[in-house]
Design an enzyme around this catalytic site. Structure first.
Site, PDB file in Angstrom:
ATOM      1  N   VAL A   1      -0.667 -20.566  -8.514  1.00  0.00           N
ATOM      2  CA  VAL A   1       0.726 -20.344  -8.125  1.00  0.00           C
ATOM      3  C   VAL A   1       1.033 -21.185  -6.885  1.00  0.00           C
ATOM      4  CG1 VAL A   1       2.384 -18.614  -7.321  1.00  0.00           C
ATOM      5  CG2 VAL A   1       0.787 -18.040  -9.145  1.00  0.00           C
TER       6      VAL A   1
ATOM      7  N   ARG B   1      -4.673  -4.743  -3.590  1.00  0.00           N
ATOM      8  CA  ARG B   1      -4.161  -3.929  -2.486  1.00  0.00           C
ATOM      9  C   ARG B   1      -5.094  -4.045  -1.278  1.00  0.00           C
ATOM     10  NH1 ARG B   1      -0.132  -0.587  -3.691  1.00  0.00           N
ATOM     11  NH2 ARG B   1      -0.736   1.009  -2.180  1.00  0.00           N
TER      12      ARG B   1
ATOM     13  N   ASP C   1      -8.860   4.868  -0.788  1.00  0.00           N
ATOM     14  CA  ASP C   1      -8.551   3.429  -0.819  1.00  0.00           C
ATOM     15  C   ASP C   1      -8.859   2.732   0.505  1.00  0.00           C
ATOM     16  OD1 ASP C   1      -7.550   3.830  -3.356  1.00  0.00           O
ATOM     17  OD2 ASP C   1      -5.574   2.963  -2.946  1.00  0.00           O
TER      18      ASP C   1
ATOM     19  N   HIS D   1     -11.928  17.569 -37.123  1.00  0.00           N
ATOM     20  CA  HIS D   1     -11.327  16.644 -38.089  1.00  0.00           C
ATOM     21  C   HIS D   1      -9.927  17.113 -38.450  1.00  0.00           C
ATOM     22  CE1 HIS D   1     -10.938  13.809 -41.359  1.00  0.00           C
ATOM     23  NE2 HIS D   1     -10.490  14.794 -42.122  1.00  0.00           N
TER      24      HIS D   1
HETATM   25  P1  FAD Z   1      -2.897   7.054  -0.629  1.00  0.00           P
HETATM   26  O1  FAD Z   1      -2.522   7.686  -1.903  1.00  0.00           O
HETATM   27  O2  FAD Z   1      -2.390   5.687  -0.339  1.00  0.00           O
HETATM   28  O3  FAD Z   1      -2.412   8.053   0.512  1.00  0.00           O
HETATM   29  C1  FAD Z   1      -2.480   7.738   1.855  1.00  0.00           C
HETATM   30  C2  FAD Z   1      -1.443   8.571   2.586  1.00  0.00           C
HETATM   31  O4  FAD Z   1      -1.700   8.497   3.981  1.00  0.00           O
HETATM   32  C3  FAD Z   1      -0.011   8.096   2.399  1.00  0.00           C
HETATM   33  O5  FAD Z   1       0.836   9.184   2.140  1.00  0.00           O
HETATM   34  C4  FAD Z   1       0.339   7.466   3.743  1.00  0.00           C
HETATM   35  O6  FAD Z   1       1.723   7.573   4.069  1.00  0.00           O
HETATM   36  C5  FAD Z   1      -0.484   8.337   4.668  1.00  0.00           C
HETATM   37  N1  FAD Z   1      -0.818   7.714   5.959  1.00  0.00           N
HETATM   38  C6  FAD Z   1      -1.366   6.508   6.188  1.00  0.00           C
HETATM   39  N2  FAD Z   1      -1.603   6.337   7.507  1.00  0.00           N
HETATM   40  C7  FAD Z   1      -1.180   7.473   8.116  1.00  0.00           C
HETATM   41  C8  FAD Z   1      -1.179   7.925   9.453  1.00  0.00           C
HETATM   42  N3  FAD Z   1      -1.676   7.176  10.442  1.00  0.00           N
HETATM   43  N4  FAD Z   1      -0.674   9.152   9.718  1.00  0.00           N
HETATM   44  C9  FAD Z   1      -0.174   9.941   8.724  1.00  0.00           C
HETATM   45  N5  FAD Z   1      -0.175   9.561   7.428  1.00  0.00           N
HETATM   46  C10 FAD Z   1      -0.679   8.352   7.145  1.00  0.00           C
HETATM   47  N6  FAD Z   1      -5.106   5.393  -9.592  1.00  0.00           N
HETATM   48  C11 FAD Z   1      -5.558   6.123 -10.624  1.00  0.00           C
HETATM   49  O7  FAD Z   1      -6.641   6.704 -10.533  1.00  0.00           O
HETATM   50  N7  FAD Z   1      -4.830   6.273 -11.779  1.00  0.00           N
HETATM   51  C12 FAD Z   1      -3.639   5.663 -11.935  1.00  0.00           C
HETATM   52  O8  FAD Z   1      -3.007   5.808 -12.977  1.00  0.00           O
HETATM   53  C13 FAD Z   1      -3.142   4.872 -10.877  1.00  0.00           C
HETATM   54  N8  FAD Z   1      -1.954   4.261 -10.986  1.00  0.00           N
HETATM   55  C14 FAD Z   1      -1.492   3.523  -9.945  1.00  0.00           C
HETATM   56  C15 FAD Z   1      -0.279   2.858 -10.104  1.00  0.00           C
HETATM   57  C16 FAD Z   1       0.218   2.092  -9.081  1.00  0.00           C
HETATM   58  C17 FAD Z   1       1.536   1.384  -9.259  1.00  0.00           C
HETATM   59  C18 FAD Z   1      -0.502   1.985  -7.851  1.00  0.00           C
HETATM   60  C19 FAD Z   1       0.028   1.190  -6.702  1.00  0.00           C
HETATM   61  C20 FAD Z   1      -1.708   2.633  -7.688  1.00  0.00           C
HETATM   62  C21 FAD Z   1      -2.214   3.392  -8.741  1.00  0.00           C
HETATM   63  N9  FAD Z   1      -3.441   4.038  -8.643  1.00  0.00           N
HETATM   64  C22 FAD Z   1      -3.922   4.765  -9.692  1.00  0.00           C
HETATM   65  C23 FAD Z   1      -4.245   3.966  -7.412  1.00  0.00           C
HETATM   66  C24 FAD Z   1      -4.039   5.231  -6.581  1.00  0.00           C
HETATM   67  O9  FAD Z   1      -2.661   5.377  -6.287  1.00  0.00           O
HETATM   68  C25 FAD Z   1      -4.851   5.161  -5.298  1.00  0.00           C
HETATM   69  O10 FAD Z   1      -6.187   4.868  -5.596  1.00  0.00           O
HETATM   70  C26 FAD Z   1      -4.772   6.480  -4.551  1.00  0.00           C
HETATM   71  O11 FAD Z   1      -3.452   6.799  -4.220  1.00  0.00           O
HETATM   72  C27 FAD Z   1      -5.618   6.438  -3.280  1.00  0.00           C
HETATM   73  O12 FAD Z   1      -5.523   7.658  -2.630  1.00  0.00           O
HETATM   74  P2  FAD Z   1      -5.695   7.769  -1.049  1.00  0.00           P
HETATM   75  O13 FAD Z   1      -5.579   9.224  -0.739  1.00  0.00           O
HETATM   76  O14 FAD Z   1      -6.911   7.049  -0.633  1.00  0.00           O
HETATM   77  O15 FAD Z   1      -4.473   6.972  -0.425  1.00  0.00           O
HETATM   78  P1  NAI Z   2      -5.913  -5.765  -9.707  1.00  0.00           P
HETATM   79  O1  NAI Z   2      -7.081  -6.076  -8.875  1.00  0.00           O
HETATM   80  O2  NAI Z   2      -6.042  -4.816 -10.831  1.00  0.00           O
HETATM   81  O3  NAI Z   2      -5.328  -7.107 -10.333  1.00  0.00           O
HETATM   82  C1  NAI Z   2      -4.924  -8.180  -9.537  1.00  0.00           C
HETATM   83  C2  NAI Z   2      -4.908  -9.422 -10.389  1.00  0.00           C
HETATM   84  O4  NAI Z   2      -4.245 -10.448  -9.672  1.00  0.00           O
HETATM   85  C3  NAI Z   2      -6.305  -9.935 -10.712  1.00  0.00           C
HETATM   86  O5  NAI Z   2      -6.424 -10.180 -12.092  1.00  0.00           O
HETATM   87  C4  NAI Z   2      -6.419 -11.201  -9.879  1.00  0.00           C
HETATM   88  O6  NAI Z   2      -7.242 -12.189 -10.474  1.00  0.00           O
HETATM   89  C5  NAI Z   2      -4.981 -11.653  -9.820  1.00  0.00           C
HETATM   90  N1  NAI Z   2      -4.656 -12.496  -8.668  1.00  0.00           N
HETATM   91  C6  NAI Z   2      -5.085 -12.360  -7.396  1.00  0.00           C
HETATM   92  N2  NAI Z   2      -4.546 -13.313  -6.618  1.00  0.00           N
HETATM   93  C7  NAI Z   2      -3.750 -14.068  -7.425  1.00  0.00           C
HETATM   94  C8  NAI Z   2      -2.911 -15.195  -7.213  1.00  0.00           C
HETATM   95  N3  NAI Z   2      -2.767 -15.737  -6.003  1.00  0.00           N
HETATM   96  N4  NAI Z   2      -2.243 -15.706  -8.261  1.00  0.00           N
HETATM   97  C9  NAI Z   2      -2.361 -15.161  -9.504  1.00  0.00           C
HETATM   98  N5  NAI Z   2      -3.149 -14.094  -9.763  1.00  0.00           N
HETATM   99  C10 NAI Z   2      -3.823 -13.557  -8.736  1.00  0.00           C
HETATM  100  O7  NAI Z   2      -4.773  -5.315  -8.672  1.00  0.00           O
HETATM  101  P2  NAI Z   2      -3.363  -4.633  -8.902  1.00  0.00           P
HETATM  102  O8  NAI Z   2      -2.897  -4.796 -10.293  1.00  0.00           O
HETATM  103  O9  NAI Z   2      -2.517  -5.111  -7.789  1.00  0.00           O
HETATM  104  O10 NAI Z   2      -3.688  -3.115  -8.688  1.00  0.00           O
HETATM  105  C11 NAI Z   2      -4.305  -2.698  -7.469  1.00  0.00           C
HETATM  106  C12 NAI Z   2      -5.209  -1.553  -7.713  1.00  0.00           C
HETATM  107  O11 NAI Z   2      -4.465  -0.357  -7.902  1.00  0.00           O
HETATM  108  C13 NAI Z   2      -6.053  -1.645  -8.972  1.00  0.00           C
HETATM  109  O12 NAI Z   2      -7.190  -2.458  -8.789  1.00  0.00           O
HETATM  110  C14 NAI Z   2      -6.437  -0.231  -9.179  1.00  0.00           C
HETATM  111  O13 NAI Z   2      -7.500   0.085  -8.342  1.00  0.00           O
HETATM  112  C15 NAI Z   2      -5.194   0.524  -8.734  1.00  0.00           C
HETATM  113  N6  NAI Z   2      -4.401   0.875  -9.911  1.00  0.00           N
HETATM  114  C16 NAI Z   2      -4.951   1.705 -10.847  1.00  0.00           C
HETATM  115  C17 NAI Z   2      -4.256   2.044 -11.977  1.00  0.00           C
HETATM  116  C18 NAI Z   2      -4.906   2.890 -12.994  1.00  0.00           C
HETATM  117  O14 NAI Z   2      -5.938   3.474 -12.691  1.00  0.00           O
HETATM  118  N7  NAI Z   2      -4.354   3.014 -14.188  1.00  0.00           N
HETATM  119  C19 NAI Z   2      -2.890   1.579 -12.210  1.00  0.00           C
HETATM  120  C20 NAI Z   2      -2.420   0.684 -11.180  1.00  0.00           C
HETATM  121  C21 NAI Z   2      -3.157   0.393 -10.076  1.00  0.00           C
END
Ligand code: FAD
Ligand code: NAI
Length: 472
Positions: A244, A279, A319, A451
């Site tokens: 890109v 991320r 995370d 089944h």
């Molecule tokens: P987070 O959920 O990020 O929570 C952290 C919290 O801490 C937030 O509320 C933030 O505001 C708060 N915080 C941060 N710093 C401070 C501070 N200093 N004081 C007070 N509060 C603070 N994972 C799955 O397993 N299944 C899925 O289907 C899935 N789908 C996803 C879809 C998307 C679009 C995205 C972006 C992620 C997805 N994930 C999924 C990943 C999942 O959301 C994360 O792995 C998960 O939320 C991590 O949990 P956490 O508690 O570590 O952090």
């Molecule tokens: P990802 O790691 O799944 O995918 C990122 C993709 O971007 C990779 O294939 C990578 O090669 C590509 N990439 C990186 N730099 C690039 C560049 N400069 N140009 C083009 N391609 C590039 O990360 P994503 O989709 O952002 O999700 C983050 C994380 O959130 C996931 O790894 C997962 O841990 C969590 N997540 C989990 C879900 C679930 O459990 N169903 C759903 C959504 C997110």
């Protein structure tokens, strides 16, 4: 005057709120601090997962799948739909309602478990005799144990900051107000595929630009190939091995210069661009310097195998530390840490953490892929069973994909299970349980499965390891 707690959890996402509940269950006087705000400025605990991650994405995946079924697949069942139309505002409002139900559920759980909830940003002030002092707004809390669960943020592409109007992170991608005609994705990983599927089903022309030359590199190659075939058929365009270049964000949309895998310069114009390239761990505002908390070179909080940081009685989960960024991984770590604080043997088995990509077909797996086993020189047997030979899948009208078992060539222990197809997200649990109990493929093959059910494909794939499928 500071408020004293046994355990203070900073972050109320799946890692944090679950750690707080387990700590409270174990008898600790517990506080949880979370800063996420809803649209009215009120508390919205649940973190990324609840507010802009797992929950809203699955709500939209479900709604958009209904829309696609009504438009394209109901006719196969003899159901004619006339005048089908999309009310995107209603679909988005339903998603927001699902999020709110989850936020409210967590606030209820805090009350039920007598956890003190503080809405605001928690920062380290200092370490003292009685524990660590944490500031939340004007309040001062002191905790003997601190659990950090501050999550992660979307990684931006250099030179293309998120404006959540045209260049979108996961946040903006979940609230586009009109279906874009042309939607670009940078990265075809988990978020790219899930959000790309939502907007394609709703009518967008979607193109993903992926840097890696292979599709879904972490997924078993055979499964990734099968999934790619299905996405190609759906019209989800995925360009692999791209570089890109310059991104221009204008009034009318976003222009992306890129080079394809043959080295040819290209430009694409998009109405919206979702950047989903991974991320980054979040410690913004935590003030780790105040107490000497160590981070690694990626900005993640440095922890050992048991989530201990370099500071006594300070732990970190989810995370913001190493390992997969998954909600259930964060939850498991949260529970394990609370139990370790109580002197118990909290345990997380990283070998049996399932992964699910909620596209259609769904992709789910646990354990090792075939390419990992080959690279490690492990002798293995493989067995696959296609959904096209499964009665329930035929009745559902969804016969895409397969179940694949990988078992040790000598002991028959299951080393990995990979599924692409209908309800893979639910089917994978059986494999997780089997692997947790170190079952053999034969164990699954000898268990009676209902089944007709999709789970019969799991049993048949286990039979296939020994080359004795019954229905294929
Ligand atoms: P987070 O959920 O990020 O929570 C952290 C919290 O801490 C937030 O509320 C933030 O505001 C708060 N915080 C941060 N710093 C401070 C501070 N200093 N004081 C007070 N509060 C603070 N994972 C799955 O397993 N299944 C899925 O289907 C899935 N789908 C996803 C879809 C998307 C679009 C995205 C972006 C992620 C997805 N994930 C999924 C990943 C999942 O959301 C994360 O792995 C998960 O939320 C991590 O949990 P956490 O508690 O570590 O952090
Ligand atoms: P990802 O790691 O799944 O995918 C990122 C993709 O971007 C990779 O294939 C990578 O090669 C590509 N990439 C990186 N730099 C690039 C560049 N400069 N140009 C083009 N391609 C590039 O990360 P994503 O989709 O952002 O999700 C983050 C994380 O959130 C996931 O790894 C997962 O841990 C969590 N997540 C989990 C879900 C679930 O459990 N169903 C759903 C959504 C997110």
């Amino acid at each position: 005057m500071s408020k004293q707690f046994d355990v203070i959890v900073i972050g109320g996402g799946p890692g944090g709120y679950i750690a707080a509940i387990r700590a409270a269950q174990l008898g600790f006087h517990t506080a949880c601090i979370d800063e996420w705000k809803n649209s009215k400025g009120g508390p919205a605990p649940g973190g990324t997962c609840t507010n802009v991650g797992c929950i809203p994405s699955k709500a939209l995946l479900q709604s958009s799948e209904h829309f696609e079924h009504a438009g394209k697949h109901f006719a196969d069942h003899g159901i004619e739909v006339k005048g089908l139309s999309l009310q995107l505002d209603k679909m988005l409002a339903r998603k927001d309602q699902v999020v709110k139900q989850n936020n409210d559920g967590i606030l209820f759980l805090f009350k039920k478990n007598k956890i003190s909830f503080f809405h605001g940003r928690g920062s380290f002030a200092k370490a003292g005799e009685g524990g660590y002092e944490i500031k939340v707004g004007d309040e001062s809390l002191v905790g003997k144990h601190i659990i950090l669960a501050t999550g992660s943020n979307a990684r931006a592409l250099q030179g293309a900051p998120f404006d959540e109007e045209n260049i979108l992170s996961n946040d903006g991608a979940l609230r586009i107000q009109g279906v874009p005609k042309k939607l670009g994705l940078i990265g075809s990983g988990v978020i790219g595929l899930e959000m790309g599927s939502v907007w394609r089903r709703l009518g967008a022309e979607v193109t993903a630009l992926e840097a890696l030359p292979t599709f879904l590199g972490a997924v078993d190659e055979q499964v990734a190939r099968e999934a790619k075939k299905a996405f190609d058929k759906q019209g989800l365009k995925i360009e692999l091995g791209v570089k890109v270049g310059e991104i221009q964000n204008g009034k009318k949309g976003v222009s992306v210069a890129w080079t394809n895998s043959r080295g040819e310069a290209q430009t694409l114009e998009f109405d919206k661009l979702i950047v989903s390239i991974g991320r980054v761990p979040n410690t913004i505002g935590l003030n780790p310097q105040a107490v000497g908390l160590k981070l690694d070179e990626r900005g993640a909080i440095l922890v050992d195998d048991e989530c201990r940081t370099n500071l006594p009685n300070v732990w970190a989960v989810g995370d913001v530390v190493r390992g997969p960024m998954l909600a259930h991984k964060a939850e498991e770590e949260g529970v394990a840490v609370a139990e370790r604080i109580a002197g118990q043997h909290g345990h997380v088995n990283f070998n049996t953490i399932p992964w699910v990509i909620y596209t259609s077909p769904e992709i789910a797996w646990v354990g090792q892929t075939e390419q990992q086993l080959k690279a490690a020189g492990v002798k293995y047997k493989a067995g696959t069973f296609p959904f096209v030979a499964n009665g329930r899948a035929r009745a559902l009208g969804d016969t895409t994909g397969m179940v694949k078992f990988l078992a040790d060539a000598g002991s028959d222990e299951i080393l990995g299970v990979h599924i692409v197809g209908p309800m893979a997200s639910e089917l994978i649990s059986e494999a997780v349980v089997a692997m947790e109990f170190r079952a053999s493929a034969e164990d699954i093959a000898r268990i009676c499965h209902a089944h007709p059910s999709l789970s019969e494909a799991t049993k048949e794939a286990a039979l296939a390891v020994d080359k004795r499928t019954l229905n294929f």
